[in-house]
Design a protein around this motif. Structure first.
Motif, PDB file in Angstrom:
ATOM      1  N   THR A   1       3.585   8.112  -4.317  1.00 16.77           N
ATOM      2  CA  THR A   1       2.013   8.642  -4.769  1.00 16.77           C
ATOM      3  C   THR A   1       1.646   8.115  -6.154  1.00 16.77           C
ATOM      4  OG1 THR A   1       2.394  10.738  -3.423  1.00 16.77           O
ATOM      5  CG2 THR A   1       0.493  10.673  -5.030  1.00 16.77           C
TER       6      THR A   1
ATOM      7  N   ASP B   1      -3.485   6.203   2.117  1.00 10.29           N
ATOM      8  CA  ASP B   1      -1.733   6.868   2.122  1.00 10.29           C
ATOM      9  C   ASP B   1      -2.140   7.085   3.971  1.00 10.29           C
ATOM     10  OD1 ASP B   1      -0.027   8.573   1.607  1.00 10.29           O
ATOM     11  OD2 ASP B   1      -0.735  10.014   0.649  1.00 10.29           O
ATOM     12  N   GLU B   2      -0.304   7.549   4.399  1.00  6.58           N
ATOM     13  CA  GLU B   2      -0.033   7.570   5.353  1.00  6.58           C
ATOM     14  C   GLU B   2      -0.425   6.692   6.217  1.00  6.58           C
ATOM     15  OE1 GLU B   2       2.384   9.470   6.001  1.00  6.58           O
ATOM     16  OE2 GLU B   2       2.541  10.753   4.007  1.00  6.58           O
TER      17      GLU B   2
ATOM     18  N   GLY C   1       2.961  14.128   4.197  1.00  2.75           N
ATOM     19  CA  GLY C   1       1.886  14.319   2.257  1.00  2.75           C
ATOM     20  C   GLY C   1       2.556  15.380   1.996  1.00  2.75           C
TER      21      GLY C   1
HETATM   22 MG    MG Z   1       3.059  10.585   0.028  1.00  5.72          MG
END
Ligand code: MG
Ligand code: ADP
Length: 808
Positions: A415, A509-510, A664
């Motif tokens: 992050t 993200d992901e 996350g």
């Molecule tokens: Mg993450």
């Protein structure tokens, strides 16, 4: 509405005018290149022919770059465009002609001898009924197996083989084994020992004596059993009282033609009811005998020679009716190569189109904003984070669009890396976007980044599906008018209504939770923005090559300091009480715990019920004195937010959740992760869930409650206990489950592999990868004659997946 040929005509005309006018992008009002792109897209929509469509899609990314090129290059582009248009027309016309009359195989005079040309074209266009032994009913049955064309049939690969090539004399047959033998039919008998049972028995004589072949309840075989003929039978051997008897599984009366069902290595196909193995095998044999030497060769000779691959005809012949086991392997190697090559060609064409000098955004060198951001960081970056950031900065500063995959195990600190990249884009005067797969995660990122960014005067907005219309309206305005710098959200950020004023950096993200398509759509929100995709699911290298083959890769291979590896325990149901005691102890020490209930048979509803029930039980019976929270996918967004907030603030001791928290989520004070029915989860998923703890400096624990029934289930629990290394777990998972399940191909946007196996065929994959880049570099649109057949395969494979090839 304009016809297809009308559009093509206009395009060609515009190109000619543009050439005459000296390639100033002025042949058409509003811009020549814009016009061509629009036309190409329109033409695509109204074009039925796959090949033509593929050609047209090539024009779009090409002409997007037009403006950025100098005159010399533009001229080349337009000339190339005209060639492509020619090919499109040819393809469309050929099809129009082909529909009217059925083309017989073309006969050509070569060296004074009559030879038949490859009939690939004609064959492809023929229906299955064109083949011997196939009527409408069998066509339907074949369709059921996914076979719609003659090509499909060629590529319907045997599930396995049976070696019926070793004909043994009767006296050598072993009792209880499945064997193959042959003899002359010397007698025939039909016995009906009781109602409903008919035994057909043939006496066979070979050089060593007599053996008996028997069939149960197949009186119709009698017709074929003509005394004096030679019969080959295969089946289970019974030896009693000195008599040899074979219960026939398959047989064949020997005549002049090749053996099909016995006396050879025999292919066994996945068949369907109504289409017995023998019938299918016969259809296949007819196909190979009639057309097996007439398929056009997709691979250029040079490649075939380099890797010593058999020809396509030889490979298909041998994959269906092999002479020996070695042939099968060779054939499989060839077919796997083709399959992987086509896949890699798709990826290579994406990557190369990025390499060709598209002008993206050249971000500025660091300024005061970046300095302030770095000075305010709550912790020093790890070496790995710094190294990765160096590559990202380099990419961002270069005018060529960044396309980078950031891989790092759960908790490795991705992050903050994305935050630094976002700061860089803001400092350069652009907007940035970060897309996350769940609302919970988007919200968390929003809160976390806002805290970092607000003191710097950087404005962050949240956009998810569940914010109110009024709020949404305001956020959309802020985005389009450039009032917001950073947008964080779910899929909502790729909706059409989201228009950025000046997008400089797009981050997912992901990424493993998204498809290639969504990544592309995010990218298309700007004019060649830099792209960063992040994933924690550490995927084995081979798989990375297939799924992310078009990206550059960075890895964070180090965890932040002070982390202790999560201790994992697999416990069975009878230890539940002890586990509760343990959790109570942890809570007493000020820590928090997660309780994850599994997904029930893909049913969201049952899933939720299970979670609600667990939460009730914990709150009323097990831990009446503790604060229990509940989180699941059916809750409203603001309810979810409240619960997450309470958990983050330490107002909830135990959070019962469904897998909504899988990715996350970051609450460093949580130290216990309990996973109920852990055997129902995949390893990668367990690893992700486990990654929710061990995020702070306290020792953390993962407890897998499971009573697996199968060995595989037990093996999975043991792997989880033994390893915290995401890569190792991923490799094991891949082995246990196979690539399809591991990385749902549907999700990744990639075509299924039918023959190749990326675990087993790593070498072939590497060959294919190298070759694909060579080919695409030399011939980006695959328009050279030697690549014609390859292109067809590619078009076939990527049918309806143009977004994938077409990203530039
Ligand atoms: Mg993450
Ligand atoms: P992931 O890679 O799984 O997305 P996160 O970015 O959520 O990981 O980081 C996990 C935790 O580690 C967060 O609490 C974050 O603040 C912390 N963290 C990240 N980088 C560092 C660092 N260099 N030093 C200390 N803690 C860090």
């Amino acid at each position: 509405m304009m016809t297809l040929s009308g559009i093509l005509q206009n395009m060609a005309q515009a190109m000619q005018v543009e050439l005459k006018m000296g390639c100033l992008d002025t042949a058409v009002m509003g811009g020549f290149s814009t016009f061509i792109i629009k036309c190409a897209q329109k033409a695509c929509d109204s074009c039925e022919n796959e090949l033509a469509r593929h050609n047209l899609t090539v024009l779009v990314p090409l002409f997007r770059e037009y403006v950025a090129k100098d005159k010399e290059e533009r001229k080349k582009m337009v000339e190339y465009g005209l060639t492509v248009l020619g090919q499109v027309k040819a393809a469309v016309n050929a099809e129009a002609g082909g529909e009217r009359k059925e083309k017989p195989p073309v006969v050509e005079q070569v060296n004074g001898r009559e030879t038949e040309k490859p009939v690939n074209d004609a064959l492809e266009n023929q229906s299955l009924q064109y083949l011997k032994n196939i009527g409408p009913k069998r066509v339907r049955l074949l369709n059921k197996l996914g076979i719609y064309s003659i090509t499909d049939l060629f590529y319907y690969i045997p599930r396995r083989y049976e070696d019926r090539s070793q004909l043994k004399p009767f006296y050598m047959l072993a009792h209880g084994e499945t064997e193959t033998a042959s003899g002359i039919i010397v007698g025939l008998q039909e016995i009906k020992p009781r109602r409903g049972l008919t035994i057909t028995k043939a006496a066979l004589r070979d050089a060593t004596g007599i053996g008996y072949a028997v069939w149960f309840n197949q009186p119709y075989v009698k017709k074929q059993l003509i005394p004096g003929k030679e019969l080959i039978v295969s089946g289970k051997v019974d030896k009693k009282f000195g008599q040899v008897q074979i219960t026939v599984a398959d047989f064949e009366v020997v005549d002049d033609s090749d053996n099909v069902h016995v006396g050879r290595i025999v292919p066994v196909y996945s068949v369907t009811e109504g289409l017995p193995q023998r019938v299918f095998r016969t259809i296949m044999k007819n196909l190979i005998d009639s057309f097996g030497d007439r398929l056009a060769e997709p691979l250029p000779d040079s490649i075939r020679r380099r890797y010593d691959l058999p020809s396509i005809n030889e490979a298909l012949r041998n994959i269906h009716f092999p002479e020996d086991w070695n042939c099968i392997e060779e054939a499989r190697r060839r077919l796997a190569f083709d399959e992987l090559l086509v896949l890699q060609l798709g990826l290579a064409s994406m990557k190369i189109s990025q390499l060709r000098k598209v002008r993206g955004i050249a971000h500025k060198k660091h300024g005061p904003l970046m300095k302030r951001f770095m000075d305010n960081l709550p912790f020093p970056l790890t070496k790995a984070q710094q190294r990765v950031l160096e590559s990202i900065y380099r990419d961002m500063e270069s005018p060529k669009p960044m396309n980078r995959l950031l891989q790092g195990d759960v908790g490795s600190g991705k992050t903050i890396v994305s935050a630094a990249a976002l700061i860089k884009t803001v400092e350069s005067g652009y907007q940035g976007v970060l897309m996350a797969p769940t609302e919970i995660l988007a919200e968390q990122h929003y809160l976390g980044l806002r805290e970092l960014f607000a003191p710097l005067g950087v404005k962050v907005s949240l956009l998810t599906g569940s914010i109110s219309n009024k709020e949404k309206e305001a956020v959309l305005q802020d985005i389009s008018q450039g009032r917001t710098d950073i947008v964080i959200g779910t899929h909502a950020v790729i909706q059409d209504e989201v228009v950025f004023q000046k997008l400089g950096l797009a981050i997912t993200d992901e990424q493993h939770r998204f498809g290639v398509k969504q990544r592309a759509r995010l990218q298309q929100k700007g004019h060649y923005p830099d792209v960063l995709v992040m994933t924690a699911t550490p995927i084995p290298r081979t798989l990375a090559m297939t799924v992310y083959g078009d990206l550059d890769v960075s890895v964070i291979d180090e965890l932040p300091p002070g982390r202790q590896p999560v201790k994992t325990f697999w416990v069975t149901e009878n230890k539940r009480q002890r586990m509760y005691e343990f959790i109570r102890q942890q809570v007493k020490e000020g820590r928090q715990a997660y309780f994850v209930c599994p997904l029930v048979e893909e049913s969201d509803k049952l899933d939720v019920e299970a979670a609600v029930e667990t939460a009730d039980r914990l709150a009323q019976v097990v831990f009446p004195d503790l604060r229990i929270g509940l989180l699941h996918g059916r809750m409203k967004a603001d309810e979810k937010e409240q619960v997450m907030k309470a958990f983050r603030d330490g107002k909830i001791d135990i959070l019962v959740a469904t897998t909504v928290i899988e990715v996350g989520v970051n609450v460093p004070n949580a130290t216990v992760m309990v996973i109920e029915d852990a055997e129902r989860f995949g390893l990668a998923q367990l690893h992700q869930l486990r990654g929710r703890v061990g995020r702070g400096s306290h020792q953390s624990y993962c407890i897998l409650l499971a009573d697996p029934k199968t060995d595989e289930g037990k093996a999975r629990m043991q792997i989880m206990q033994a390893s915290t290394d995401g890569f190792k777990i991923a490799e094991e998972d891949l082995k246990l489950r196979g690539p399809g399940d591991f990385f749902g191909t549907r999700q990744s946007g990639l075509p299924d592999l039918k023959i190749a196996d990326i675990v087993r065929d790593v070498k072939i994959l590497e060959m294919a990868r190298v070759t694909s880049f060579e080919i695409i570099e030399k011939d980006p649109a695959l328009s050279l004659p030697e690549h014609r057949e390859l292109k067809k395969l590619m078009v076939e494979k990527f049918k309806n997946k143009y977004h994938f090839i077409n990203i530039s």
